[in-house]
Structure formats: C-alpha cells, structure tokens
Write an enzyme that holds these catalytic residues in place. Structure first.
Site, PDB file in Angstrom:
ATOM      1  N   LYS A  50       0.846  -1.198   0.000  1.00  0.00           N
ATOM      2  CA  LYS A  50       0.000   0.000   0.000  1.00  0.00           C
ATOM      3  C   LYS A  50       0.880   1.246   0.000  1.00  0.00           C
ATOM      4  O   LYS A  50       1.929   1.264   0.664  1.00  0.00           O
ATOM      5  CB  LYS A  50      -0.913  -0.034   1.232  1.00  0.00           C
ATOM      6  CG  LYS A  50      -1.988   1.048   1.260  1.00  0.00           C
ATOM      7  CD  LYS A  50      -2.907   0.872   2.480  1.00  0.00           C
ATOM      8  CE  LYS A  50      -3.978   1.939   2.545  1.00  0.00           C
ATOM      9  NZ  LYS A  50      -4.904   1.766   3.684  1.00  0.00           N
ATOM     10  N   SER A 125      -9.847   1.868   2.599  1.00  0.00           N
ATOM     11  CA  SER A 125      -8.957   2.625   1.751  1.00  0.00           C
ATOM     12  C   SER A 125      -7.906   1.775   1.037  1.00  0.00           C
ATOM     13  O   SER A 125      -7.291   2.244   0.079  1.00  0.00           O
ATOM     14  CB  SER A 125      -8.248   3.688   2.587  1.00  0.00           C
ATOM     15  OG  SER A 125      -7.422   3.081   3.575  1.00  0.00           O
ATOM     16  N   SER A 149     -10.108  -0.524   6.830  1.00  0.00           N
ATOM     17  CA  SER A 149      -9.525  -0.404   5.491  1.00  0.00           C
ATOM     18  C   SER A 149      -8.806  -1.629   4.937  1.00  0.00           C
ATOM     19  O   SER A 149      -8.441  -1.641   3.767  1.00  0.00           O
ATOM     20  CB  SER A 149      -8.575   0.786   5.439  1.00  0.00           C
ATOM     21  OG  SER A 149      -9.324   1.961   5.301  1.00  0.00           O
TER      22      SER A 149
END
Ligand code: GLN
Length: 447
Positions: A50, A125, A149
C-alpha cells in the site's frame, strides 16, 4: 495465482521468471488501476505494498498530491521483517488519500476498479491492494486498517484481510492517519497465507513506542480438534442488507457443522460507534497531517511569505475529504468544544471496549458483518455522511484494539462477493486463525 505458501518454495530462477510474467500481466490490466507503480527490489517473493508504507528509495505518497516527489529515506519495519523472511516489495498499490475513505475514489491517482465488476468500487482505503489480490495480480499484499480499510475492501473483492491486535505490528514507516487506531496487516488469497504473512510482519520493534513487544507465533494449521464458542449478534445485524444476513446465516450453519458452539449476544449502544470513531480519527489525523507544510515533505507551492506558502501548499495539495477531516478534527479539539466532543468520544471508546470484554468473558470469537452490504457502484457513496455510516460494522474493532479477520462467504445475486469477519480477544490471533481456517474449510468459497 500461486499462494504465498507455494511461492515461498520457489527457487530464485523460478521466482524471477514468475515476477517477469506478473509484471506483464499487471501492465496488460491498466484499467483496474490497482497499482500506482510496479517496481521491484530484491529477489524474494513479490508482495504488493500500500502506498502509505515506506520502501527505501521508492516514492511514497499516501495517494496524495501533497506528497508527490517524496522518496522514502528508510524502510518501514514491516519491509525489513519481510526481507528477512525472503519477501520483496513489488509495486505500490492505490488507496484513498491518507487512508481516509471507503471506496479508493479519493486517490490522487484516480479510482481503482473492483475486479469482479468494473462498475463497482473495490472498497477502501486499501482498495488497490484488495483489487490486486482479487484480480490475480498479486500473491499477497499489505494494507493498513484504521477503521476497516483492510477488512472492508477484502470483503468487497472476495479475498482474506486481517487486522492484527493494536500493537502487534510495528507502525514505524507507516504514514500515520490516526495513530491510536492504525495497524498494518495482510491481504491474501486464503487464511493460511494471512497467518504466514502476519507471522512475518508482526513482533517486537523498539522504533514504535506503542509496539506490544510480543514475539509469539501462530500455527497456521487447521486444528480439527479445537471446538470454539462463537458469539452471534442477531440484533446488531438487523441493519445489514438481505445478502449480508443470508451470508451470516450460512456462516452460522458452517460453524455449527464444524462442531463449534454458537451463542447469541448483543452489542449495546453500537449507535455511538460512528461518532466516537470519527471524532477520534479526525482529531488524530489533524495532528498527524500538520507536518505536511511544504517545507519538509513533497510538493510545495511558493507563496508571498512563509504563512502563505503553508496555506497555498495545503490548499493545493490536499483533496476535499482530507480537508473536511482536518477541519472536523480541529473543531473537536478546539478549547470550546474539546470536553463536549473529544473527551466524550474517549469515554465512549472505553464503553465499547468494556462491551467487547464482557462478551469475551463467555466466548472465544464473535461473528460480525464487515459492511452493511456488498460493494456499491462508483459515485454511490459520494455523500460523506453516508460513507461514514457505512463503516458501522468495522470501526468498533479498531476502537477496542482487537484482532479481526474478514473472509469471503458467498456472493450476492449481482455477483459481488460478501465477506464476514471473526473478531478475537486482544493478542489471541491464534484463536482468530483457528476459527477462520475452520470456517473457510466449511464454506469453501469458490471465485
Ligand atoms: N473508512 C474509514 C475512514 O475513512 C476507515 C479508513 C481506514 O481504515 N483507513 O476513516
């Protein structure tokens, strides 16, 4: 796609060949937009990262314009631990700006598609990480979970996502959103891989003052002799969609078939979760994001004087959702409203923790939805309040600091995946994986 367990057995040559093919496959799927960049360091098993986790000498931007041009000067602890175990970072994945969001639509790099249907969001997210694994474009990925997330995009993309107990995994080198809630965790094709990756990234780190400094490992093996007591929450799930309720009933049957005992419990006062979370998270985000001033990191817009430079840099660099949360966070921390909002949110947080502790006096695990429904279409969650409310089932786990794992259970009539989560006591990851492996075996989710 080969599993992480299988990939760990490949030799250097096989891995290099695999990585070349993987890169070609990723480049052939630009519309998905799961990856921001494909780059490779080292010759280990490739893991997607990420864009808020630092890999030395890579760009790291948290999906934001304000961090364009910023290069990570050091490795996050999870990256160091991965390297020791033979894993290499392979590409940065897309995310909501500063991990604020539930759809990955707020990224500076544009939206990521859901691999099951391009009209739908991948969740957020960590939407890029979930879409990459869900589309067969990553063996496994790292995400971060502040209020869901990892687990929610995992559920929307039909993969496994695990949020460790707060403090289990070092946050050193993770772009901070809300420091008392953030945890890095694995996003994988199955439960066993999640346990393997969790074992690799967790453990002592003196660079993170909130690190639990515990190095016990889990055994990622189906333990058929272990029968658990699992709480289900009939009243809590009333607000979920029929699809989710249906998956919930299926999971209960599966757990019973595996010989586990099901007991009915309730989450009291769950209606305060959203307020407690959004007050706490925005207050901490306001403080964490103050450092992006154009002087120390990334992008700068030169103004008339220093103050004007700050203003222009921040006005130009942050997107709307981030600005909204900075304003909200400053409001709840302001001297006039601090007692009314921030202090109350912290008291509520204790009540949430106590509620969980009470249930855990009698059970090993709790079965819960992860989101009220399946993935929405693009644009459907564009009202911020609706988006916040959609976090109802994921955020209390972070407020209480507990470990939880989201696992694919079934699909809705329109073909979108439905995941549910199991929640365990703090530091009891072993029971979390035991229960998840047993549920996964019985459900045998097929893509
Ligand atoms: N959707 C939640 C939020 O916007 C959770 C985000 C997260 O876990 N990073 O705050």
């Amino acid at each position: 796609m080969i599993t992480l367990k299988e990939a760990l057995k490949l030799n250097k040559e096989e891995l290099n060949k695999f990585k070349k093919e993987l890169k070609t496959k990723i480049e052939a799927n630009p519309m998905l937009n799961a990856y921001i960049d494909v780059n490779n360091v080292g010759d280990g098993v490739p893991i997607a990262i990420k864009d808020n986790i630092q890999v030395k000498d890579w760009s790291v931007t948290s999906g934001s314009n304000i961090l364009q041009g910023y290069i990570a000067p050091y490795n996050a602890t999870v990256i160091e631990k991965m390297a020791k175990a033979g894993l290499s970072p392979f590409g940065r994945t897309n995310m909501d700006e500063f991990a604020m969001g539930s759809t990955t639509e707020s990224s500076f790099y544009g939206k990521t598609q859901n691999p099951h249907n391009s009209d739908y969001v991948p969740g957020g997210s960590s939407g890029g990480s979930a879409a990459a694994v869900g589309a067969g474009l990553a063996i496994a990925a790292l995400g971060s979970d502040t209020g869901g997330s990892i687990r929610q995009p995992a559920s929307f993309c039909g993969i496994v996502g695990m949020k460790p107990t707060y403090g289990r995994v070092s946050r050193y080198g993770l772009g901070a959103y809300a420091s008392s809630l953030d945890q890095i965790g694995p996003m994988t094709q199955n439960v066993e891989d999640a346990a393997i990756l969790y074992d690799i990234i967790s453990g002592t780190d003196d660079k993170d003052s909130t690190n639990a400094r515990m190095d016990d490992k889990v055994t990622p093996k189906l333990n058929i002799d272990r029968k658990l007591t699992i709480a289900v929450l009939p009243k809590y799930i009333e607000d979920a969609s029929d699809d989710v309720k249906d998956a919930y009933a299926k999971a209960i049957e599966a757990l019973k078939a595996q010989g586990h005992t099901i007991v009915e419990k309730e989450m009291t006062d769950a209606k305060f979760d959203i307020s407690a979370y959004y007050i706490t998270a925005t207050a901490e985000a306001t403080t964490n994001l103050a450092r992006y001033d154009g002087i120390r990191y990334g992008n700068r817009v030169d103004g008339k004087n220093l103050e004007d430079t700050f203003t222009q840099t921040r006005s130009n660099g942050f997107g709307d959702e981030v600005k909204r949360r900075i304003m909200l966070g400053n409001f709840v921390l302001s001297s006039g409203y601090y007692e009314a909002y921030y202090v109350k949110a912290q008291k509520t947080r204790h009540i949430i923790k106590d509620n969980y502790n009470k249930i855990f006096e009698e059970v090993d695990l709790i079965l819960s939805p992860i989101a009220p429904g399946t993935a929405p279409k693009f644009g459907e969650l564009d009202n911020p309040m609706d988006m916040y409310l959609s976090d109802i089932y994921s955020i209390s786990v972070n407020l209480a600091g507990l470990p939880a794992l989201s696992l694919p259970i079934s699909k809705s009539a329109n073909g979108m995946p439905i995941g549910l989560q199991l929640i365990a006591k703090a530091y009891d990851e072993q029971t979390l994986f035991d229960g998840s492996l047993s549920l996964e075996k019985e459900i045998a989710y097929i893509k």
